[in-house]
Design an enzyme around this catalytic site. Structure first.
Site, PDB file in Angstrom:
ATOM      1  N   GLN A 251     -64.464 -27.447  27.092  1.00  0.00           N
ATOM      2  CA  GLN A 251     -65.062 -27.767  28.381  1.00  0.00           C
ATOM      3  C   GLN A 251     -66.399 -28.484  28.224  1.00  0.00           C
ATOM      4  O   GLN A 251     -66.791 -29.288  29.063  1.00  0.00           O
ATOM      5  CB  GLN A 251     -65.242 -26.495  29.208  1.00  0.00           C
ATOM      6  CG  GLN A 251     -63.924 -25.836  29.611  1.00  0.00           C
ATOM      7  CD  GLN A 251     -63.062 -26.756  30.460  1.00  0.00           C
ATOM      8  OE1 GLN A 251     -63.462 -27.196  31.523  1.00  0.00           O
ATOM      9  NE2 GLN A 251     -61.862 -27.059  29.974  1.00  0.00           N
ATOM     10  N   HIS A 254     -66.779 -32.329  28.661  1.00  0.00           N
ATOM     11  CA  HIS A 254     -66.743 -32.995  29.965  1.00  0.00           C
ATOM     12  C   HIS A 254     -67.923 -33.931  30.160  1.00  0.00           C
ATOM     13  O   HIS A 254     -67.791 -35.008  30.728  1.00  0.00           O
ATOM     14  CB  HIS A 254     -66.734 -31.954  31.084  1.00  0.00           C
ATOM     15  CG  HIS A 254     -65.388 -31.688  31.665  1.00  0.00           C
ATOM     16  ND1 HIS A 254     -64.759 -32.543  32.535  1.00  0.00           N
ATOM     17  CD2 HIS A 254     -64.536 -30.655  31.492  1.00  0.00           C
ATOM     18  CE1 HIS A 254     -63.581 -32.044  32.881  1.00  0.00           C
ATOM     19  NE2 HIS A 254     -63.421 -30.906  32.250  1.00  0.00           N
ATOM     20  N   GLU A 319     -67.879 -21.257  36.816  1.00  0.00           N
ATOM     21  CA  GLU A 319     -66.730 -21.941  37.423  1.00  0.00           C
ATOM     22  C   GLU A 319     -65.416 -21.485  36.787  1.00  0.00           C
ATOM     23  O   GLU A 319     -64.478 -21.102  37.479  1.00  0.00           O
ATOM     24  CB  GLU A 319     -66.899 -23.449  37.235  1.00  0.00           C
ATOM     25  CG  GLU A 319     -65.724 -24.276  37.764  1.00  0.00           C
ATOM     26  CD  GLU A 319     -65.831 -25.738  37.391  1.00  0.00           C
ATOM     27  OE1 GLU A 319     -65.099 -26.543  37.987  1.00  0.00           O
ATOM     28  OE2 GLU A 319     -66.631 -26.090  36.503  1.00  0.00           O
ATOM     29  N   HIS A 320     -65.332 -21.545  35.471  1.00  0.00           N
ATOM     30  CA  HIS A 320     -64.143 -21.094  34.749  1.00  0.00           C
ATOM     31  C   HIS A 320     -64.513 -19.860  33.933  1.00  0.00           C
ATOM     32  O   HIS A 320     -65.517 -19.879  33.220  1.00  0.00           O
ATOM     33  CB  HIS A 320     -63.639 -22.159  33.777  1.00  0.00           C
ATOM     34  CG  HIS A 320     -63.390 -23.495  34.398  1.00  0.00           C
ATOM     35  ND1 HIS A 320     -64.294 -24.536  34.311  1.00  0.00           N
ATOM     36  CD2 HIS A 320     -62.334 -23.963  35.104  1.00  0.00           C
ATOM     37  CE1 HIS A 320     -63.808 -25.591  34.940  1.00  0.00           C
ATOM     38  NE2 HIS A 320     -62.620 -25.276  35.433  1.00  0.00           N
ATOM     39  N   HIS A 413     -72.750 -16.551  83.816  1.00  0.00           N
ATOM     40  CA  HIS A 413     -71.577 -16.108  83.062  1.00  0.00           C
ATOM     41  C   HIS A 413     -70.812 -15.070  83.881  1.00  0.00           C
ATOM     42  O   HIS A 413     -69.580 -15.104  83.973  1.00  0.00           O
ATOM     43  CB  HIS A 413     -72.000 -15.469  81.729  1.00  0.00           C
ATOM     44  CG  HIS A 413     -72.354 -16.439  80.644  1.00  0.00           C
ATOM     45  ND1 HIS A 413     -73.382 -17.346  80.762  1.00  0.00           N
ATOM     46  CD2 HIS A 413     -71.816 -16.616  79.400  1.00  0.00           C
ATOM     47  CE1 HIS A 413     -73.471 -18.047  79.638  1.00  0.00           C
ATOM     48  NE2 HIS A 413     -72.518 -17.625  78.791  1.00  0.00           N
TER      49      HIS A 413
END
Length: 443
Positions: A251, A254, A319-320, A413
């Site tokens: 990873q 990346h 994230e992972h 109302h």
């Protein structure tokens, strides 16, 4: 509690300085695109990608020509991956049901799940052509039923990448643009003379794309803040250093700012993983990127127990999260802040990134504390509705509503309710007075 950092990452203060520079750059570019439209987009594309064709939108003939250049094996692999993503997305869509109930006699409440009417899908690809991101965004939007899907990806080596374009087309994109970075997401969100604006932006990207989405949020919806990738490996002595180092560097390649963290209760594994990372960096073809990312953003955290490892992991909210321990299901039951879990040594983050079927657009920068990743439900808006079918129900609900409005001081109302009590209940409720139940009114 004893937690030892055998390797630390870049200090938070330095990261904040980087973030401030990114924010300022993005803000300037967005203002320029909003003011000058296509002209600004073209200049930015020329500046950052050295690419400025007559039109960034690909024609059907261009799409077909690009797809014809993709080998049959690559097309078969793309189709297989999309079949897995589609299967899971369709199961998720089927889990989201429209509902309708009768809460009290004569009162109908319900909701409908309605797709957004247009989505802009960003598929990164400047350094690596992210074929899989087309499955994750375009195909998922298609399963959700989005009627207009615009997709953009940057040029790769000076032209549209054939495999990425094939994946976008097979995934169901209605418009395909060869356009990257801030200029792509801004053009889709704000609209230009040649690109109609969308209702929602989705897809991962670098720090600049993530920041552009953050600044555009509100004008358009976004899926989540999905910036540079993050990975965490939670491991004990049931696995070895080779698998841990491989999953961390896999990873880290990346980009130059991809955090990779090992959390373990084994000093032996921690030290062996450090050594194995050094070895792999001598043979990994993407070592230049991975080494810089590991040097600046890599961490190894040594804990005393699984409970400490769990606490650290939930705090980082990566994230992972790759879990390889003697109690993987315990982590599944107790982890609450993360993007996606990858349980056991037989799976890995690359499975999720490319082919297994879950979505790889996931929350970063601790956003896993409050949101999950991209899925078919992100493209659906849940809208409620109500119906009152009988005079009796209109009167009963009206009485309660009238009194609760007067309790808050909202006389106007209350009159919305009172006029129904008068009309459908035959009751003479004074203007601005609470509508009492008929038994009390009679007294």
């Amino acid at each position: 509690m004893t937690i030892i950092h055998l390797k630390t990452a870049k200090a938070a203060a330095e990261r904040n300085d980087d973030d401030a520079k990114v924010r300022a750059t993005v803000e300037t570019i967005l203002k320029d695109i909003e003011a000058r439209g296509d002209a600004a987009v073209r200049e930015l594309s020329q500046k950052f990608d050295n690419y400025a064709p007559d039109t960034f939108k690909l024609s059907q003939s261009q799409i077909e020509a690009l797809i014809s250049r993709v080998s049959e094996r690559d097309m078969e692999d793309i189709r297989f991956a999309q079949a897995q993503v589609r299967k899971f997305a369709e199961a998720q869509r089927a889990s989201m049901q429209d509902i309708e109930i009768e809460s009290v006699p004569g009162v109908i409440l319900g909701h409908r799940n309605i797709p957004v009417q247009s989505a802009g899908c960003y598929i990164p690809g400047g350094k690596f052509p992210m074929v899989a991101s087309a499955h994750m965004s375009v195909l998922t939007a298609s399963v959700a039923g989005v009627p207009r899907i615009a997709a953009a990806t940057p040029p790769f080596k000076g032209e549209p990448n054939p495999a990425v374009i094939a994946a976008m087309h097979l995934g169901g994109a209605h418009e395909i643009y060869c356009l990257g970075g801030i200029q792509a997401v801004a053009a889709m969100a704000l609209g230009t003379e040649s690109i109609d604006p969308v209702d929602m932006l989705v897809g991962p990207g670098n720090a600049y794309v993530a920041e552009a989405k953050r600044q555009l949020y509100g004008r358009v919806g976004i899926d989540l803040f999905a910036g540079p990738t993050e990975t965490m490996v939670i491991a004990d002595e049931t696995v070895d250093a080779e698998i841990c180092a491989t999953d961390l560097l896999g990873q880290a390649e990346h980009g130059y700012n991809s955090p990779a963290v090992l959390v373990t209760n084994s000093r032996r594994l921690a030290e062996a993983t450090l050594a194995e990372i050094d070895r792999l960096l001598t043979i990994l073809p993407t070592a230049e990127t991975a080494a810089r990312s590991w040097e600046v953003y890599g961490e190894i955290i040594l804990c005393d127990s699984h409970e400490e490892m769990l606490e650290v992991a939930n705090d980082i909210a990566s994230e992972h999260v790759q879990v390889m321990t003697d109690r993987d299901d315990w982590y599944l039951e107790n982890m609450h802040s993360y993007g996606a879990l990858f349980l056991g040594p037989r799976t890995n983050v690359a499975n999720g990134d490319k082919v297994i079927g879950t979505n790889h657009t996931l929350p970063t920068r601790k956003a896993g504390r409050y949101t999950g990743g991209l899925w078919v439900g992100k493209f659906l808006k849940t809208h409620s509705y109500q119906k009152v079918l009988s005079d009796e129900a209109a009167t009963t609900i009206g009485e309660y509503c009238s009194r609760l409005c007067i309790l808050e001081g909202f006389v106007g109302h209350a009159e919305q309710a009172n006029v129904r009590v008068r009309r459908y209940g035959g009751r003479n409720v004074p203007y601005g007075a609470p509508a009492l139940p008929s038994s009390e009114a009679a007294e």
